[in-house]
Design a protein around this motif. Structure first.
Motif, PDB file in Angstrom:
ATOM      1  N   ASN A 177      55.196 -82.463 134.863  1.00  0.00           N
ATOM      2  CA  ASN A 177      55.293 -82.510 136.326  1.00  0.00           C
ATOM      3  C   ASN A 177      54.540 -83.690 136.918  1.00  0.00           C
ATOM      4  OD1 ASN A 177      56.893 -80.269 136.550  1.00  0.00           O
ATOM      5  ND2 ASN A 177      55.230 -78.853 137.014  1.00  0.00           N
ATOM      6  N   VAL A 178      54.327 -84.720 136.116  1.00  0.00           N
ATOM      7  CA  VAL A 178      53.585 -85.886 136.592  1.00  0.00           C
ATOM      8  C   VAL A 178      54.490 -87.108 136.537  1.00  0.00           C
ATOM      9  CG1 VAL A 178      51.612 -87.408 136.214  1.00  0.00           C
ATOM     10  CG2 VAL A 178      51.408 -84.947 135.768  1.00  0.00           C
ATOM     11  N   THR A 179      54.641 -87.769 137.668  1.00  0.00           N
ATOM     12  CA  THR A 179      55.343 -89.049 137.711  1.00  0.00           C
ATOM     13  C   THR A 179      54.825 -89.802 138.925  1.00  0.00           C
ATOM     14  OG1 THR A 179      57.499 -90.136 137.663  1.00  0.00           O
ATOM     15  CG2 THR A 179      57.305 -88.208 139.071  1.00  0.00           C
ATOM     16  N   THR A 180      54.920 -91.090 138.915  1.00  0.00           N
ATOM     17  CA  THR A 180      54.350 -91.900 139.992  1.00  0.00           C
ATOM     18  C   THR A 180      55.333 -92.950 140.468  1.00  0.00           C
ATOM     19  OG1 THR A 180      53.354 -93.397 138.379  1.00  0.00           O
ATOM     20  CG2 THR A 180      51.980 -91.604 139.208  1.00  0.00           C
ATOM     21  N   PHE A 232      50.400 -90.507 134.777  1.00  0.00           N
ATOM     22  CA  PHE A 232      51.144 -91.196 133.719  1.00  0.00           C
ATOM     23  C   PHE A 232      52.550 -90.632 133.659  1.00  0.00           C
ATOM     24  CE2 PHE A 232      52.505 -91.969 129.384  1.00  0.00           C
ATOM     25  CZ  PHE A 232      52.028 -93.248 129.105  1.00  0.00           C
ATOM     26  N   ASN A 233      53.539 -91.494 133.826  1.00  0.00           N
ATOM     27  CA  ASN A 233      54.933 -91.071 133.793  1.00  0.00           C
ATOM     28  C   ASN A 233      55.432 -91.083 132.348  1.00  0.00           C
ATOM     29  OD1 ASN A 233      57.652 -90.610 134.070  1.00  0.00           O
ATOM     30  ND2 ASN A 233      57.973 -92.152 135.657  1.00  0.00           N
ATOM     31  N   MET A 234      55.470 -89.916 131.717  1.00  0.00           N
ATOM     32  CA  MET A 234      55.855 -89.878 130.305  1.00  0.00           C
ATOM     33  C   MET A 234      57.343 -90.102 130.098  1.00  0.00           C
ATOM     34  SD  MET A 234      55.636 -85.858 129.302  1.00  0.00           S
ATOM     35  CE  MET A 234      56.823 -84.665 129.922  1.00  0.00           C
ATOM     36  N   TYR A 235      58.112 -90.121 131.175  1.00  0.00           N
ATOM     37  CA  TYR A 235      59.557 -90.356 131.048  1.00  0.00           C
ATOM     38  C   TYR A 235      59.904 -91.835 131.037  1.00  0.00           C
ATOM     39  CZ  TYR A 235      59.279 -85.490 132.426  1.00  0.00           C
ATOM     40  OH  TYR A 235      58.938 -84.159 132.494  1.00  0.00           O
ATOM     41  N   ASP A 236      58.981 -92.681 131.475  1.00  0.00           N
ATOM     42  CA  ASP A 236      59.194 -94.122 131.454  1.00  0.00           C
ATOM     43  C   ASP A 236      57.846 -94.792 131.208  1.00  0.00           C
ATOM     44  OD1 ASP A 236      60.051 -96.690 131.677  1.00  0.00           O
ATOM     45  OD2 ASP A 236      60.413 -96.632 133.842  1.00  0.00           O
ATOM     46  N   ASN A 401      59.679 -97.759 124.475  1.00  0.00           N
ATOM     47  CA  ASN A 401      58.681 -96.711 124.646  1.00  0.00           C
ATOM     48  C   ASN A 401      59.162 -95.568 125.524  1.00  0.00           C
ATOM     49  OD1 ASN A 401      56.592 -97.869 123.089  1.00  0.00           O
ATOM     50  ND2 ASN A 401      56.263 -99.363 124.718  1.00  0.00           N
ATOM     51  N   ASN A 402      60.427 -95.585 125.920  1.00  0.00           N
ATOM     52  CA  ASN A 402      60.955 -94.469 126.692  1.00  0.00           C
ATOM     53  C   ASN A 402      61.243 -93.311 125.752  1.00  0.00           C
ATOM     54  OD1 ASN A 402      60.833 -96.014 128.973  1.00  0.00           O
ATOM     55  ND2 ASN A 402      62.979 -96.667 128.880  1.00  0.00           N
ATOM     56  N   VAL A 403      60.854 -92.133 126.121  1.00  0.00           N
ATOM     57  CA  VAL A 403      60.981 -90.954 125.273  1.00  0.00           C
ATOM     58  C   VAL A 403      61.859 -89.921 125.957  1.00  0.00           C
ATOM     59  CG1 VAL A 403      59.733 -89.087 124.146  1.00  0.00           C
ATOM     60  CG2 VAL A 403      58.726 -91.352 124.277  1.00  0.00           C
ATOM     61  N   ASN A 404      62.785 -89.331 125.202  1.00  0.00           N
ATOM     62  CA  ASN A 404      63.614 -88.261 125.744  1.00  0.00           C
ATOM     63  C   ASN A 404      62.857 -86.949 125.639  1.00  0.00           C
ATOM     64  OD1 ASN A 404      65.841 -89.930 126.281  1.00  0.00           O
ATOM     65  ND2 ASN A 404      66.483 -89.836 124.124  1.00  0.00           N
ATOM     66  N   ILE A 405      62.532 -86.357 126.763  1.00  0.00           N
ATOM     67  CA  ILE A 405      61.810 -85.094 126.810  1.00  0.00           C
ATOM     68  C   ILE A 405      62.791 -83.989 127.138  1.00  0.00           C
ATOM     69  CG2 ILE A 405      59.921 -83.819 127.906  1.00  0.00           C
ATOM     70  CD1 ILE A 405      58.997 -86.252 126.360  1.00  0.00           C
ATOM     71  N   PRO A 406      62.842 -82.908 126.347  1.00  0.00           N
ATOM     72  CA  PRO A 406      63.763 -81.817 126.647  1.00  0.00           C
ATOM     73  C   PRO A 406      63.490 -81.236 128.021  1.00  0.00           C
ATOM     74  CG  PRO A 406      62.774 -81.550 124.469  1.00  0.00           C
ATOM     75  CD  PRO A 406      62.049 -82.660 125.153  1.00  0.00           C
ATOM     76  N   SER A 407      64.549 -80.771 128.670  1.00  0.00           N
ATOM     77  CA  SER A 407      64.388 -80.117 129.961  1.00  0.00           C
ATOM     78  C   SER A 407      63.635 -78.819 129.784  1.00  0.00           C
ATOM     79  CB  SER A 407      65.763 -79.828 130.585  1.00  0.00           C
ATOM     80  OG  SER A 407      66.467 -81.039 130.787  1.00  0.00           O
ATOM     81  N   THR A 433      65.136 -84.263 135.730  1.00  0.00           N
ATOM     82  CA  THR A 433      64.828 -83.704 137.030  1.00  0.00           C
ATOM     83  C   THR A 433      63.357 -83.316 137.086  1.00  0.00           C
ATOM     84  OG1 THR A 433      67.064 -82.855 137.251  1.00  0.00           O
ATOM     85  CG2 THR A 433      65.386 -81.892 138.693  1.00  0.00           C
ATOM     86  N   ILE A 434      62.598 -83.948 137.967  1.00  0.00           N
ATOM     87  CA  ILE A 434      61.173 -83.667 138.116  1.00  0.00           C
ATOM     88  C   ILE A 434      60.987 -82.683 139.256  1.00  0.00           C
ATOM     89  CG2 ILE A 434      58.892 -84.683 138.372  1.00  0.00           C
ATOM     90  CD1 ILE A 434      60.450 -85.756 136.045  1.00  0.00           C
ATOM     91  N   ARG A 435      60.294 -81.593 139.003  1.00  0.00           N
ATOM     92  CA  ARG A 435      60.035 -80.610 140.051  1.00  0.00           C
ATOM     93  C   ARG A 435      58.738 -80.978 140.751  1.00  0.00           C
ATOM     94  NH1 ARG A 435      61.557 -75.428 136.288  1.00  0.00           N
ATOM     95  NH2 ARG A 435      63.796 -75.694 136.345  1.00  0.00           N
ATOM     96  N   CYS A 436      58.832 -81.824 141.759  1.00  0.00           N
ATOM     97  CA  CYS A 436      57.645 -82.305 142.441  1.00  0.00           C
ATOM     98  C   CYS A 436      57.838 -82.195 143.940  1.00  0.00           C
ATOM     99  CB  CYS A 436      57.377 -83.771 142.112  1.00  0.00           C
ATOM    100  SG  CYS A 436      57.288 -84.111 140.365  1.00  0.00           S
TER     101      CYS A 436
END
Length: 457
Positions: A177-180, A232-236, A401-407, A433-436
């Motif tokens: 749930n962390v993205t910037t 830290f945006n772990m999706y990008d 370094n982009n990682v596919n994270i399961p929903s 989809t980020i729930r933020c």
């Protein structure tokens, strides 16, 4: 006829849990299972046992919910021991799993020396003994590595820890749930899963451990929302690596004498505060059952039965979310036969006198992984004989370094209905989809409040 059934505390112990989250349930010392719940401070309310902590300034950050209260029993170990922590989504092990695969992030283990387990563990004196974040060589988060080992994390205790009582604190941080965004419009919060285990350690020395000032922290207060590793945006991750693990660097205290001979000279303590009593005949987590008085009369028989049922009630009342297996055995194999013999006018007993069940939750066979290679560790691990994929450093196959994270899985909590929080649109580089919450202060505040209640995070 006396009452012969006790079901106290079942509603709390057997309450449903969130299917995406995690809780520390069990500790192994040098591959030996200490029993589910033994020495582990867990929430009293089983329905929220695996819920995350969001407020970084909360006292729940110290040892988790209800973690300021000691449990009856303590885990014995020696300096340099291999410690394995078992995490479960379902505390009672009714379903397998450590945490939802979408909940990736770092893991840390802290320690604090305490005068006794009645001491409030908050404040300074905490130091980190192990951590791992994002491994660029394997492209795995620490959470994923523990998923790969079925929820079991093995580390080595530092060899220089002096004799005494310690709290070992596990901290799993989920970053889904962390993205910037550069304009600051995105605001999300990491999830902390925290528990403490009570350990009495036999070290190679006595006295107070001297912790360097840059390695000692106070909890709460050891992490801050502005920390780089918590924004830290772990999706990008392009341009964001290496990942900076929240909290201090580990402090690996070394003993004056080193090597296998020094470690072999240490023996696991048997007499210490919180030791399981020698006359314990059946154990369930931090409760023990003791033999009832012998009798030769009707009054003595019923007095022994009352004693047995009173112990059984105490077992159910004390049972943590890891379950009531021992309580049920005590009820069915100890108290019920005793009551039946009294009703049958067999006034010499008790039945099963001298039988010892021990800890019925100890697993007969479990594959305990070898010590996991952490980050920033000075000493080599104590035990590398049981190698796992986590100890193998593989070269990166490319520079992406982009990682596919399961929903995330849909999670159902037993909570009141709350107003939904508006979802933010993803960035251009994120297909997740980020729930933020978004933007304005009112929406951020509502998201912060609702996150303590919501079922779908």
């Amino acid at each position: 006829m006396r009452s012969t059934t006790v079901l106290a505390g079942l509603a709390t112990v057997l309450a449903p849990l969130a299917s995406a989250h995690t809780v520390l349930t069990t500790v192994f010392v040098n591959d030996k299972d200490q029993g589910d719940g033994t020495g582990v401070r867990m929430p009293f309310n089983g329905s929220i046992a695996n819920f995350p902590i969001i407020d970084m300034n909360s006292n729940d950050m110290i040892c988790g919910r209800d973690g300021l209260k000691k449990v009856n029993y303590t885990i014995p170990a020696t300096a340099g021991s291999k410690m394995t922590f078992e995490f479960r989504t379902y505390a009672d092990g009714s379903k397998p799993g450590f945490i939802d695969e979408s909940h990736q992030g770092p893991i840390s283990v802290y320690a604090k020396s305490v005068s006794d387990f009645d001491q409030n563990p908050g404040g300074d004196g905490w130091f980190k003994i192990w951590h791992d974040g994002y491994d660029e060589s394997t492209k795995k988060w620490a959470v994923q590595k523990v998923i790969d080992t079925n929820g079991l994390l093995s580390i080595s205790l530092p060899s220089g820890m002096p004799t005494g009582a310690y709290l070992l604190r596990t901290e799993v941080i989920a970053m889904q749930n962390v993205t910037t965004k550069a304009d600051g419009n995105w605001y999300c919060e990491p999830q902390f899963y925290v528990n403490c285990a009570q350990v009495y350690l036999q070290g190679s020395s006595s006295g107070k451990l001297s912790i360097p000032s840059d390695k000692e922290v106070a909890i709460p207060g050891h992490v801050h929302p502005s920390d780089k590793g918590l924004n830290f945006n772990m999706y990008d991750m392009k341009g964001l690596l290496p990942y900076e693990i929240p909290g201090p660097k580990p402090f690996i205290s070394t003993s004056s004498s080193s090597g296998a001979n020094a470690k072999a000279a240490l023996t696991t303590p048997t007499k210490f505060p919180g030791a399981v009593p020698d006359n314990c005949i059946l154990k369930n987590a931090n409760w023990c059952g003791f033999e009832v008085p012998s009798y030769t009369t009707e009054d003595g028989c019923w007095a022994a039965a009352d004693n047995c049922w009173a112990q059984n009630t105490a077992c159910f009342d004390a049972a943590p979310p890891t379950g009531i297996q021992g309580c049920q055995i005590w009820q069915n194999e100890k108290c019920q036969p005793l009551a039946d013999s009294c009703n049958a006018k067999q006034f010499t007993g008790p039945p099963n006198k001298g039988k010892v069940w021990g800890d019925v939750t100890v697993k007969k066979s479990v594959s305990v992984p070898g010590v996991m290679k952490g980050a920033d560790l000075v000493e080599d691990p104590v035990d590398t004989s049981k190698d796992t994929n986590n100890n193998v450093v593989k070269p990166a196959d490319n520079n992406n370094n982009n990682v596919n994270i399961p929903s995330p899985s849909t999670t159902v909590f037993n909570t009141a209905t709350v107003a939904p929080v508006a979802a933010a649109a993803p960035t251009e580089t994120v297909s997740h989809t980020i729930r933020c919450g978004r933007g304005d202060k009112k929406q951020k505040r509502r998201m912060h409040i609702n996150r303590h209640k919501r079922a779908d995070f």
